[in-house]
Write a protein that holds these residues in place. Structure first.
Motif, mmCIF file in Angstrom:
data_model
loop_
_atom_site.group_PDB
_atom_site.id
_atom_site.type_symbol
_atom_site.label_atom_id
_atom_site.label_comp_id
_atom_site.label_asym_id
_atom_site.label_seq_id
_atom_site.Cartn_x
_atom_site.Cartn_y
_atom_site.Cartn_z
ATOM 1 N N MET A 28 5.439 14.075 -32.640
ATOM 2 C CA MET A 28 4.036 14.153 -33.021
ATOM 3 C C MET A 28 3.243 14.950 -31.982
ATOM 4 N N CYS A 29 3.517 14.708 -30.713
ATOM 5 C CA CYS A 29 2.819 15.454 -29.653
ATOM 6 C C CYS A 29 3.167 16.935 -29.682
ATOM 7 N N PHE A 30 4.357 17.253 -30.163
ATOM 8 C CA PHE A 30 4.795 18.651 -30.172
ATOM 9 C C PHE A 30 3.972 19.508 -31.131
ATOM 10 N N THR A 31 3.245 18.886 -32.056
ATOM 11 C CA THR A 31 2.375 19.673 -32.937
ATOM 12 C C THR A 31 1.328 20.435 -32.136
ATOM 13 N N ILE A 32 1.018 19.950 -30.929
ATOM 14 C CA ILE A 32 0.018 20.605 -30.077
ATOM 15 C C ILE A 32 0.508 21.962 -29.610
#
Length: 536
Positions: A68-72
């Protein structure tokens, strides 16, 4: 506690589940001795479990938080890409204006527009994120944003003028805002207490990964003299959304979101998917979540944006906004325009791109170092000392740029710029995401992280203009002297953090709620004792 206490009746439809949940009085749930005993055990276990033990027992929680954080990485990629465009010779020759002694240069107004357009779109996205996420959940909101991201990249890729490129960046910014609002909230809710710091800190690592890819791509293509020197890096944005969309489709929804919507059977399955198999562990975690949700329900009903500005939530929202906005004032905008900064510091064109790649890789290393840092030290300690460190280096940067210039001073400015970026990537950046994810109440988290990020963009847009004005030859042309300005703004951030930023490490969300409701001063959060049986 029996299964019936946790799971709604199987014959009820989804709408009925929510109705049953909403009819359960918080007082009745909090009076349930079996549930409360399970909640006590669950919270005590989380307090006792260390970082490494939690990571071994919750590997899937770490994985889904990272995804989920990798979407950044998409916002990071495009932000760094815009900063590199203005240093590409082919881009300058196509869209620049002649400046005596400098050659072709992108005008300050267009340079600022390229940097600001995406942030304006993201400002819209963060305010859309809260209401949509409250209605559909973190998973489906993020999936919809990834679909939108795939579509909006077309505008930037096929742009044949600066104006269309700016519009493309504006449209891409909308899904960015959704990603940045949801990622820290989801990561903080899917992992156990001991892992909150490390997992939310991976947001900064995603920024660094985006920077590395951009630095490598622009370094590889900067020697081309045609439009593909910038169109190929733009096209690389398409490598992210579809794989992430597929992965997030299979991700578990946040159990906190599910419990707030009365879907306790799904919440239990979500907890079991990401947690260990210790007997009763999932039920204890669910009881702990339900207890906290019911405590917060006593303070308010359905969450609205106006709730962020009422009672103790006003203080929590203010801290979230200040922490997010402070990311723009500690010198990190030097990193966003690193290649251009190196060139203005007197570094040769080719070497500037090489240094930018080195800077990005060092940022990734700093992000990795932030994981043990968050395990050893408190959020407040890391932020205050990290800010002091950067203030020192920013002043040194200004001094170095103020003396007679030669090759040595040019490289000294570049090295100081890299050190400032390294400190930010290892301390200030990661710990900010951790602090904002922990500060807001569970009930208002989706809205709070969105509004907080909105404050970031409100602060960033004028700061981007200021940063461009300070570095651009058509502006103030300050080069490293901008360190004086950023040192001053960073000092203001340090003062605000000293008086307002509480220490939230090792605190459950129930304990954090109680500390804020009791109006405990920020400097006393660490030493105040909260009993596991206290609800208010």
């Amino acid at each position: 506690m029996s299964a019936g206490d946790i799971q709604p009746k199987s014959e009820l439809q989804h709408g009925d589940e929510i109705a049953v949940h909403q009819s359960e009085k918080p007082e009745a749930v909090l009076a349930n001795k079996d549930l409360m005993n399970d909640a006590f055990d669950g919270e005590n276990h989380e307090h006792q479990e260390g970082v490494w033990e939690s990571a071994k027992s919750h590997p899937w929680a770490c994985f889904w938080a990272f995804i989920m954080c990798f979407t950044i990485v998409m916002e990071s990629f495009d932000m760094f890409l815009s900063g590199n465009f203005v240093a590409l010779e082919a881009f300058q020759n196509r869209y620049g204006v002649p400046v005596e002694g400098e050659g072709m240069v992108i005008e300050t107004k267009w340079q600022s527009s390229l940097f600001q357009a995406g942030q304006c779109g993201a400002f819209i996205g963060v305010f859309l994120a809260g209401p949509i996420t409250n209605r559909f959940g973190y998973r489906w909101t993020t999936i919809l944003a990834l679909i939108l991201m795939n579509a909006t990249i077309f505008v930037s890729f096929f742009a044949d003028s600066l104006a269309v490129l700016v519009v493309g960046q504006l449209l891409e910014g909308v899904p960015w805002g959704i990603f940045i609002a949801n990622s820290p909230a989801y990561a903080s809710e899917i992992v156990p207490l001991a892992l909150r710091g490390a997992c939310t800190a991976t947001l900064q690592m995603s920024w660094s990964i985006g920077g590395i890819i951009v630095a490598a791509a622009t370094y590889g293509y900067n020697s081309r003299n045609d439009e593909w020197s910038w169109r190929v890096p733009l096209a690389l944005q398409w490598i992210f959304p579809t794989p992430l969309l597929i992965l997030i489709f299979f991700a578990p929804e946040s159990p906190w979101w599910l419990v707030r919507h009365g879907r306790k059977d799904e919440a239990l399955r979500s907890i079991e998917r990401v947690g260990n198999k210790r007997a009763g562990s999932a039920q204890q975690t669910l009881a702990m979540i339900e207890r906290t949700v019911k405590i917060e329900e006593q303070l308010g009903g359905q969450p609205t944006l106006m709730d962020l500005w009422k009672g103790t939530d006003l203080r929590r929202t203010t801290i979230t906004c200040l922490m997010y906005a402070s990311q723009n004032f500690a010198g990190n905008l030097i990193a966003n325009q690193a290649t251009f900064f190196f060139e203005q510091a007197g570094i040769p064109h080719e070497r500037a791109f090489q240094l930018n790649l080195i800077n990005s890789c060092l940022g990734f290393i700093a992000n990795a170092l932030s994981w043990p840092l968050t395990a050893w030290f408190g959020r407040r300690t890391i932020y205050l000392w990290g800010t002091v460190t950067n203030i020192t280096f920013l002043i040194l940067l200004g001094i170095c740029a103020s003396i007679a210039q030669n090759t040595s001073t040019n490289y000294a400015q570049a090295i100081l710029g890299i050190i400032i970026s390294f400190v930010y990537a290892g301390a200030l950046g990661p710990i900010t995401y951790t602090a904002i994810a922990e500060t807001s109440s569970v009930r208002l988290r989706a809205l709070s992280t969105g509004v907080g990020r909105g404050a970031y963009y409100v602060a960033e847009i004028p700061m981007i203009f200021l940063a461009s004005q300070m570095l651009n030859p058509t502006g103030w042309n300050l080069a490293g002297k901008c360190g004086y300005v950023w040192a001053g703004t960073a000092f203001v951030c340090w003062l605000m953090a000293y008086f307002f930023l509480p220490e939230l490490k090792h605190r459950s969300y129930r304990e954090i709620d109680i500390l804020f409701n009791r109006k405990v001063p920020a400097r006393k959060f660490k030493t105040t004792i909260i009993d596991v049986k206290e609800n208010e």
